[in-house]
Enzyme design. Structure first.
Site, PDB file in Angstrom:
ATOM      1  N   ASP A 108       0.665  -0.934  -0.547  1.00 39.72           N
ATOM      2  CA  ASP A 108       0.209   0.147   0.253  1.00 39.72           C
ATOM      3  C   ASP A 108       1.236   1.348  -0.004  1.00 39.72           C
ATOM      4  OD1 ASP A 108      -2.001   1.362   0.378  1.00 39.72           O
ATOM      5  OD2 ASP A 108      -2.274   1.376   2.541  1.00 39.72           O
TER       6      ASP A 108
ATOM      7  N   SER B 176      -0.099   4.551   2.818  1.00 35.82           N
ATOM      8  CA  SER B 176       0.347   4.143   4.611  1.00 35.82           C
ATOM      9  C   SER B 176       1.881   3.495   4.947  1.00 35.82           C
ATOM     10  CB  SER B 176      -0.551   3.422   4.815  1.00 35.82           C
ATOM     11  OG  SER B 176      -0.671   2.209   4.877  1.00 35.82           O
TER      12      SER B 176
ATOM     13  N   ASN C 221       2.786   2.067   7.695  1.00 35.57           N
ATOM     14  CA  ASN C 221       3.117   1.178   8.376  1.00 35.57           C
ATOM     15  C   ASN C 221       2.679  -0.603   8.228  1.00 35.57           C
ATOM     16  OD1 ASN C 221       2.404   3.444  10.195  1.00 35.57           O
ATOM     17  ND2 ASN C 221       3.279   1.894  11.367  1.00 35.57           N
TER      18      ASN C 221
ATOM     19  N   TRP D 113       1.457  -4.528   8.742  1.00 34.50           N
ATOM     20  CA  TRP D 113       0.627  -4.778  10.168  1.00 34.50           C
ATOM     21  C   TRP D 113      -0.370  -5.962   9.352  1.00 34.50           C
ATOM     22  CZ3 TRP D 113      -4.392  -6.001   8.501  1.00 34.50           C
ATOM     23  CH2 TRP D 113      -5.145  -5.780   9.798  1.00 34.50           C
TER      24      TRP D 113
ATOM     25  N   TYR E 143     -10.169   2.079  10.425  1.00 31.30           N
ATOM     26  CA  TYR E 143     -10.951   2.308   9.338  1.00 31.30           C
ATOM     27  C   TYR E 143     -11.748   3.247   9.183  1.00 31.30           C
ATOM     28  CZ  TYR E 143      -9.069  -2.146  10.069  1.00 31.30           C
ATOM     29  OH  TYR E 143      -7.962  -3.512  10.632  1.00 31.30           O
TER      30      TYR E 143
ATOM     31  N   ASP F 203      -1.506   5.410  -5.391  1.00 29.72           N
ATOM     32  CA  ASP F 203      -2.246   4.632  -4.019  1.00 29.72           C
ATOM     33  C   ASP F 203      -2.253   3.557  -4.982  1.00 29.72           C
ATOM     34  OD1 ASP F 203      -2.560   4.058  -1.984  1.00 29.72           O
ATOM     35  OD2 ASP F 203      -4.337   4.993  -1.463  1.00 29.72           O
TER      36      ASP F 203
ATOM     37  N   THR G  80      -5.436   1.342  -3.188  1.00 32.43           N
ATOM     38  CA  THR G  80      -7.229   1.831  -3.119  1.00 32.43           C
ATOM     39  C   THR G  80      -7.696   1.291  -5.120  1.00 32.43           C
ATOM     40  OG1 THR G  80      -6.760   4.075  -2.182  1.00 32.43           O
ATOM     41  CG2 THR G  80      -8.164   3.335  -3.718  1.00 32.43           C
TER      42      THR G  80
END
Length: 377
Positions: free
Chosen positions: A88, A91, A93, A95, A131, A270, A273
């Protein structure tokens, strides 16, 4: 450190330095929910909000995108534990779910088990991902992360303890963020920044090729620009903000008419998305120009038979024209055909997501703070 990385690349196989990771184009949450007959009720509970991750105030950012379909496999820990993640660029981070997570969304995904890794350590710091319709909470930790042939040591990541219900419908277990470090939660260093710092890539850039209908063939290449994925020249566009991969967009035109972004606007490239998203009024105008009918949820449908006659749409970026044909900005599912132009709400921001990137090989250059775009081969 970079000099030694380049010397090392001269001594070992090229693939060990400029590493690419294959992405799989899997079933989307929308497709899964349609098959189960619960898409309509789910979309009411979890309305699409593509701008959520760009405007939330929480530590990390993510959104509920029912049409995301590209994911790749990474490993965390020693011995390695495997996870499907979305790469992504919106963003910063890393996770994944953990065995300490009790949410339904964790139960049908791979979960990281700290006790099974000899290189694991806790960071003793909580993390929260906001979110559009819920949140994830967990703890930050350190471990060895392998992406393709690149092994990053002491990589900080989030291990979830609770997750929003919508994640249960997605194929991917988690997220690997590729945006800039100043967006990262709690000062956590992004994976690609550690790749650069640890001398694991010969160039401070990565590139993305997204295939169209094929389930396989998509790749993220770290440290390399792969000429077989594009044709013609690369157009380099300077970043307008070194946070997201954000650039200046001059306008959106159809048949020479400005239909959106009149007077200029900001756009983010992005990979996280699925659609091209923009302000409500602009997206409505674009969908009207191409002959689409928009429903109460913002989905814009078209007659599948009309697609060969629908106009091209041109995105003018920093003085350069990038055109997308109707066959590229439309898709078909069991309900018919729809455009890839999504309602982003009232914010004056655009997201050029997978619908755009499938047409243009994208290079994310941290050395020069540029985005490179070239027509796919």
């Amino acid at each position: 450190m970079m000099k030694w990385a380049i010397v090392l690349c001269a001594l070992v196989a090229l693939s060990e330095c400029n590493t690419k990771i294959s992405l799989i184009k899997g079933k989307t949450a929308r497709e899964t929910l349609m098959e189960k007959g619960i898409w309509e009720e789910t979309r009411l509970k979890f309305p699409y909000n593509p701008m959520a991750k760009f405007y939330q105030t929480g530590d990390e950012v993510m959104t509920n995108d029912a049409d995301l379909s590209y994911y790749g496999v990474i490993t965390i820990g020693t011995p390695p534990q495997s996870f499907n993640v979305i790469f992504d660029t919106g963003s910063s981070n890393l996770w994944v779910p953990s065995v300490d997570c009790s949410s339904q969304a964790c139960q049908n995904h791979n979960e990281f088990n700290p006790s099974q890794s000899s290189t694991f350590s806790w960071a003793n710091q909580p993390v929260s991902i906001q979110y559009g319709t819920g949140s994830m909470t967990g703890q930050l930790a350190y471990d060895t992360v392998s992406v393709g042939g690149i092994t990053v040591t002491q990589q900080i990541f989030g291990a979830s303890q609770t997750e929003a219900p919508f994640m249960a419908n997605m194929v991917a277990d988690g997220i690997l963020g590729l945006a800039f470090p100043n967006l990262a939660a709690s000062g956590a260093t992004p994976v690609f920044d550690n790749m650069m710092t640890q001398g694991l890539v010969s160039q401070n850039l990565f590139s993305v090729y997204l295939s169209g209908n094929s389930a396989e063939g998509s790749v993220v290449s770290f440290g390399d620009i792969e000429s077989n994925y594009y044709t013609g020249q690369i157009t380099w566009i300077p970043l307008s903000s070194e946070t997201y991969w954000q650039i200046n967009m001059d306008s959106v035109t159809i048949n020479g008419n400005v239909v959106a972004c009149n007077g200029g606007c900001q756009a983010i490239i992005d990979t996280g998305t699925s659609l091209i998203a923009g302000p409500t009024t602009d997206i409505s105008n674009m969908n009207s120009w191409v002959g689409a009918t928009t429903d109460q949820y913002g989905d814009a449908s078209v007659n599948c038979n009309n697609i060969p006659n629908m106009p091209d749409v041109t995105f003018n970026l920093n003085g350069n024209a990038f055109t997308i044909s109707a066959s590229a900005y439309t898709s078909q599912n069991s309900n018919g055909c729809m455009t890839g132009f999504g309602n982003g709400g009232t914010q004056q921001l655009w997201i050029l997501g997978d619908v755009f990137i499938r047409q243009y090989y994208a290079i994310f250059d941290r050395q020069n703070n540029n985005v490179g775009l070239a027509q796919i081969a």
